[in-house]
Design a protein around this motif. Structure first.
Motif, PDB file in Angstrom:
ATOM      1  N   LEU A 125      29.683  53.304  41.766  1.00 37.83           N
ATOM      2  CA  LEU A 125      31.024  52.727  41.788  1.00 37.83           C
ATOM      3  C   LEU A 125      31.764  52.865  40.466  1.00 37.83           C
ATOM      4  CD1 LEU A 125      30.422  49.530  43.928  1.00 37.83           C
ATOM      5  CD2 LEU A 125      31.398  51.725  44.639  1.00 37.83           C
ATOM      6  N   ILE A 126      31.059  52.702  39.361  1.00 36.78           N
ATOM      7  CA  ILE A 126      31.726  52.755  38.066  1.00 36.78           C
ATOM      8  C   ILE A 126      32.258  54.152  37.743  1.00 36.78           C
ATOM      9  CG2 ILE A 126      29.703  53.262  36.641  1.00 36.78           C
ATOM     10  CD1 ILE A 126      30.854  51.111  34.657  1.00 36.78           C
ATOM     11  N   SER A 127      31.787  55.170  38.451  1.00 36.46           N
ATOM     12  CA  SER A 127      32.245  56.536  38.167  1.00 36.46           C
ATOM     13  C   SER A 127      33.744  56.697  38.401  1.00 36.46           C
ATOM     14  CB  SER A 127      31.467  57.552  39.011  1.00 36.46           C
ATOM     15  OG  SER A 127      31.758  57.410  40.386  1.00 36.46           O
ATOM     16  N   GLY A 128      34.320  55.893  39.269  1.00 41.08           N
ATOM     17  CA  GLY A 128      35.766  55.932  39.471  1.00 41.08           C
ATOM     18  C   GLY A 128      36.512  55.531  38.213  1.00 41.08           C
ATOM     19  N   GLU A 129      36.043  54.472  37.603  1.00 41.75           N
ATOM     20  CA  GLU A 129      36.657  53.997  36.357  1.00 41.75           C
ATOM     21  C   GLU A 129      36.398  54.965  35.209  1.00 41.75           C
ATOM     22  OE1 GLU A 129      38.895  51.526  33.921  1.00 41.75           O
ATOM     23  OE2 GLU A 129      38.621  51.387  36.092  1.00 41.75           O
ATOM     24  N   THR A 130      35.169  55.463  35.113  1.00 40.57           N
ATOM     25  CA  THR A 130      34.860  56.354  33.988  1.00 40.57           C
ATOM     26  C   THR A 130      35.615  57.675  34.109  1.00 40.57           C
ATOM     27  OG1 THR A 130      32.833  57.259  35.001  1.00 40.57           O
ATOM     28  CG2 THR A 130      32.595  55.324  33.551  1.00 40.57           C
ATOM     29  N   SER A 131      35.751  58.207  35.320  1.00 39.85           N
ATOM     30  CA  SER A 131      36.488  59.470  35.466  1.00 39.85           C
ATOM     31  C   SER A 131      37.946  59.297  35.051  1.00 39.85           C
ATOM     32  CB  SER A 131      36.394  60.002  36.897  1.00 39.85           C
ATOM     33  OG  SER A 131      37.098  59.207  37.823  1.00 39.85           O
ATOM     34  N   THR A 132      38.534  58.173  35.386  1.00 42.87           N
ATOM     35  CA  THR A 132      39.929  57.914  35.027  1.00 42.87           C
ATOM     36  C   THR A 132      40.086  57.737  33.522  1.00 42.87           C
ATOM     37  OG1 THR A 132      40.326  56.932  37.189  1.00 42.87           O
ATOM     38  CG2 THR A 132      41.894  56.378  35.441  1.00 42.87           C
ATOM     39  N   ARG A 133      39.188  57.005  32.913  1.00 41.82           N
ATOM     40  CA  ARG A 133      39.273  56.802  31.457  1.00 41.82           C
ATOM     41  C   ARG A 133      39.000  58.088  30.683  1.00 41.82           C
ATOM     42  NH1 ARG A 133      38.310  51.105  29.284  1.00 41.82           N
ATOM     43  NH2 ARG A 133      39.022  49.796  30.994  1.00 41.82           N
ATOM     44  N   LYS A 134      38.099  58.903  31.179  1.00 44.45           N
ATOM     45  CA  LYS A 134      37.834  60.198  30.528  1.00 44.45           C
ATOM     46  C   LYS A 134      39.071  61.083  30.601  1.00 44.45           C
ATOM     47  CE  LYS A 134      32.868  60.277  31.597  1.00 44.45           C
ATOM     48  NZ  LYS A 134      31.819  61.043  32.296  1.00 44.45           N
ATOM     49  N   ALA A 135      39.716  61.133  31.766  1.00 48.06           N
ATOM     50  CA  ALA A 135      40.938  61.935  31.898  1.00 48.06           C
ATOM     51  C   ALA A 135      42.022  61.421  30.955  1.00 48.06           C
ATOM     52  CB  ALA A 135      41.438  61.915  33.345  1.00 48.06           C
ATOM     53  N   TYR A 136      42.193  60.108  30.899  1.00 48.31           N
ATOM     54  CA  TYR A 136      43.201  59.503  30.034  1.00 48.31           C
ATOM     55  C   TYR A 136      42.933  59.825  28.559  1.00 48.31           C
ATOM     56  CZ  TYR A 136      46.277  56.047  27.933  1.00 48.31           C
ATOM     57  OH  TYR A 136      47.255  55.428  27.197  1.00 48.31           O
ATOM     58  N   THR A 137      41.693  59.732  28.150  1.00 50.38           N
ATOM     59  CA  THR A 137      41.330  60.014  26.756  1.00 50.38           C
ATOM     60  C   THR A 137      41.587  61.473  26.419  1.00 50.38           C
ATOM     61  OG1 THR A 137      39.662  58.274  26.853  1.00 50.38           O
ATOM     62  CG2 THR A 137      39.453  59.877  25.057  1.00 50.38           C
TER      63      THR A 137
END
Length: 141
Positions: free
Chosen positions: A56-68
Motif C-alpha cells: 500500500l505504501i508504494s502509492g505514496e512513495t511513487s508519488t513522492r519520488k516523482a515530486y522530488t
C-alpha cells in the motif's frame, strides 16, 4: 530584434499513459508489483496506477519520488548520497514542508532538453524502481 524559440510540447495524458504502461511492463517482466505516478511540469497528477498486490505504501512513495525528481530535476537515485548526514543537502529533507523522498525510483522527464514532468515508481527495491522509471522514460523518447 526578437528571438523566437519553439515551444516544447508539454507532457500529455497520452505520454503519461505510455510512461505508466512501460514502467509497469518492466516491473511485471521482473516479477515485481509496483505503483507508478506521473506528474506534469507543474507537479499535477497525470496518471497513477497501483498493482493489486503492490504494498500500500508504494502509492505514496511513487508519488513522492516523482515530486522530488521534478522539483530537483534529477533522478532520486542521484540524490541519495547528498542527503545523508554528512552530505551537502543533509537538511533538505526537513527544511522544506514538501513531500520529498530521497529513495531511488523518481526520474524527471524531458523533451527537447526541457523538463516536462516526472515519473515515480515504488514497490520494488530502490534500484529496481529506478530501472523501471528509466526504462519508461527511454520508451517515451
Amino acid at each position: 530584434m526578437t528571438t523566437r524559440t519553439a515551444a516544447v510540447t508539454p507532457l500529455t495524458s497520452e505520454d503519461a499513459e505510455s510512461l505508466l504502461t512501460a514502467a509497469r511492463r518492466a516491473a511485471e517482466a521482473a516479477g515485481v508489483t509496483v505503483s507508478v505516478t506521473v506528474l506534469d511540469a507543474g507537479g499535477h497528477l497525470l496518471a497513477f496506477r497501483r498493482d493489486d498486490r503492490a504494498v500500500l505504501i508504494s502509492g505514496e512513495t511513487s508519488t513522492r519520488k516523482a515530486y522530488t525528481a521534478l522539483q530537483l530535476n534529477s533522478p532520486t537515485a542521484d540524490l541519495v548520497e547528498l542527503v545523508k548526514p554528512d552530505g551537502p543537502f543533509h537538511s533538505l529533507t526537513t527544511a522544506l514542508d514538501r513531500p520529498l523522498l530521497f529513495i531511488a525510483g523518481g526520474v524527471p522527464v524531458h523533451r527537447d532538453g526541457t523538463l516536462i514532468g516526472a515519473i515515480g515508481v515504488g514497490g520494488g527495491a530502490p534500484e529496481q524502481d529506478h530501472t523501471f522509471a528509466v526504462t519508461a522514460t527511454a520508451a517515451l523518447a
